[in-house]
Each structure stands twice: as structure tokens, then as C-alpha cells.
Scaffold this motif. Structure first.
Motif, mmCIF file in Angstrom:
data_model
loop_
_atom_site.group_PDB
_atom_site.id
_atom_site.type_symbol
_atom_site.label_atom_id
_atom_site.label_comp_id
_atom_site.label_asym_id
_atom_site.label_seq_id
_atom_site.Cartn_x
_atom_site.Cartn_y
_atom_site.Cartn_z
ATOM 1 N N GLU A 220 0.892 -1.270 0.207
ATOM 2 C CA GLU A 220 -0.039 -0.032 0.118
ATOM 3 C C GLU A 220 0.863 1.317 -0.150
ATOM 4 O O GLU A 220 0.448 2.210 -0.549
ATOM 5 N N LEU A 221 1.992 1.207 0.587
ATOM 6 C CA LEU A 221 2.962 2.385 0.509
ATOM 7 C C LEU A 221 3.474 2.609 -0.763
ATOM 8 O O LEU A 221 3.593 3.889 -1.244
ATOM 9 N N ILE A 222 3.863 1.379 -1.520
ATOM 10 C CA ILE A 222 4.403 1.591 -2.665
ATOM 11 C C ILE A 222 3.312 2.223 -3.792
ATOM 12 O O ILE A 222 3.482 3.110 -4.698
ATOM 13 N N HIS A 223 2.008 1.674 -3.532
ATOM 14 C CA HIS A 223 0.949 2.077 -4.512
ATOM 15 C C HIS A 223 0.535 3.641 -4.366
ATOM 16 O O HIS A 223 0.546 4.352 -5.090
ATOM 17 N N ALA A 224 0.726 4.031 -2.875
ATOM 18 C CA ALA A 224 0.759 5.581 -2.513
ATOM 19 C C ALA A 224 1.671 6.348 -3.206
ATOM 20 O O ALA A 224 1.417 7.413 -3.701
ATOM 21 N N ILE A 225 2.991 5.818 -3.078
ATOM 22 C CA ILE A 225 3.964 6.808 -3.596
ATOM 23 C C ILE A 225 4.018 6.992 -5.002
ATOM 24 O O ILE A 225 4.185 8.084 -5.610
ATOM 25 N N VAL A 226 3.860 5.707 -5.837
ATOM 26 C CA VAL A 226 3.811 5.713 -7.245
ATOM 27 C C VAL A 226 2.651 6.485 -7.777
ATOM 28 O O VAL A 226 2.816 7.316 -8.561
ATOM 29 N N SER A 227 1.494 6.361 -6.910
ATOM 30 C CA SER A 227 0.429 7.224 -7.548
ATOM 31 C C SER A 227 0.857 8.809 -7.364
ATOM 32 O O SER A 227 0.231 9.414 -8.330
#
Length: 206
Positions: free
Chosen positions: A57-64
Motif C-alpha cells: 500500500e505504501l508503494i501504491h501511494a508513492i507511485v500514485s
């Protein structure tokens, strides 16, 4: 118990995202654990898991977040009438992209290209991230289609080639150059604009 303000919640979420991004920039997605993130931000597991369920979820948020910033850069370029020539526009926009989050640069390498290469490989196992990157690509491509249509309307570019195909090609050029910056030493940023200028100068033989 005192009510926690939205400003405090937003600041704490920002703190976690920034700390995780620094860890990912330093060691990559797979070599970074949630324990690394907790140590970086100086928070308990409970405090971090209140905002994010885990590393994915952290990866998703940062990439987004990064994709949104990139899309905004190209949408701003699309609002210019007529847009500057491709070599100027792409060189300038890519310079802005490389300037994102300079505090996260590692070993002299800009943050965004490193994140991009990591995200590409992560899509091989993470369908949600793949869909996110697809959406980001579609948004940037739509902006580039408008840019190409602006060139065509101004007589700066031939109109018998699909604006969408030109847009895809220009994105591929930028993506490939980003991969060079991430993976190869001593890639001059201004080489992108200069190279495009050279390609655009080609004419018919004789």
C-alpha cells in the motif's frame, strides 16, 4: 481525549510517505522491509499501520503521487498554444521530472528514474500497481495527444500521422531516457533535447 486535527493526520501521513520513499530510493522495493520504514520515520508499528496496511500500500501511494505530479507537468505543457517544439518541450518537462523530490536522490541519481524502473519490475507481480501505472500512462498519453494536435493545428507537424501514435512514441523516448538515467552512469540530461533536435532536422536525401 483531545480530537486529533486533520492537519496532524495529514502531516503524519506525509511523514510516513517521505520516510518510506527515502528507504525505497536507498535500497529498492524488495530490499526494504516495514521495519526499515518504522526505523526511518521513528514511529511505532501501530502508528504506521493506522495509515497503511503494509509495504504494497505504501508503494501504491508513492507511485500514485509521483504519477500525478508527472501528469500535471505534461498537462501544463499541453495548455500552451502552440506548444514549444518537441525537443524544447520534452527537454524542459523531463528536467522538471528529474527535479522531483531532490532530497531522495541517491549516489547522484535522481529519484524518479530509480522509482520508475523499480515500479516497472514490480508490476510483474502486482496487478494493482500495474493498473495504477496503466492509468498514469493513459493520462500522460492524453496530454501528449493534445500537444501533438497543437503541433498539427499550427502546421508544425505533419497531420497524416495519428496524434496518438506520435504521443506513444514521444512517451517511449522519455521512458527510455529515464531508464538510461537510472541505470547508466554519466547520462547528460540535455542529451535528450539535443538528440530530438538532431532527429527532427532530418530531411529527404539530396
Amino acid at each position: 481525549m483531545a480530537r486529533v486535527s486533520q492537519e496532524h493526520l495529514d502531516a503524519r501521513r506525509r511523514q510516513i510517505l517521505d520516510g518510506a520513499a527515502l528507504c525505497f530510493a536507498r535500497n529498492g522495493f524488495h530490499a526494504t522491509s516495514m521495519q526499515d520504514v518504522l526505523k526511518e520515520v521513528g514511529l511505532s508499528a501501530g502508528a504506521v499501520y493506522r495509515y497503511f496496511s503494509g509495504k504494497d500500500e505504501l508503494i501504491h501511494a508513492i507511485v500514485s503521487e509521483v504519477l500525478g505530479e508527472i501528469r500535471a507537468i505534461f498537462e501544463e505543457a499541453a495548455r500552451q498554444t502552440p506548444p514549444p517544439p518537441p525537443d524544447v518541450l520534452v527537454g524542459h518537462a523531463f528536467g522538471q521530472v528529474l527535479g522531483l523530490r531532490p532530497e531522495l536522490a541517491q549516489d547522484g541519481r535522481a529519484y524518479f528514474p530509480r522509482l520508475l524502473v523499480q515500479a516497472w519490475t514490480e508490476t510483474l507481480r502486482n496487478d494493482e500497481l500495474r493498473a495504477l501505472i496503466q492509468g498514469g500512462y493513459d493520462g500522460v498519453r492524453a496530454a501528449w495527444v493534445r500537444i501533438v494536435e497543437g503541433y498539427q493545428a499550427a502546421g508544425m507537424m505533419r497531420a497524416d500521422v495519428s496524434a496518438d501514435r506520435v504521443a506513444r512514441t514521444m512517451i517511449a523516448v522519455a521512458q527510455g531516457f529515464a531508464a538510461q538515467v537510472a541505470l547508466i552512469d554519466d547520462v547528460p540530461v540535455d542529451a535528450l533535447g539535443d538528440g530530438l533536435r538532431g532527429l527532427m532536422s532530418m530531411g529527404e536525401p539530396g
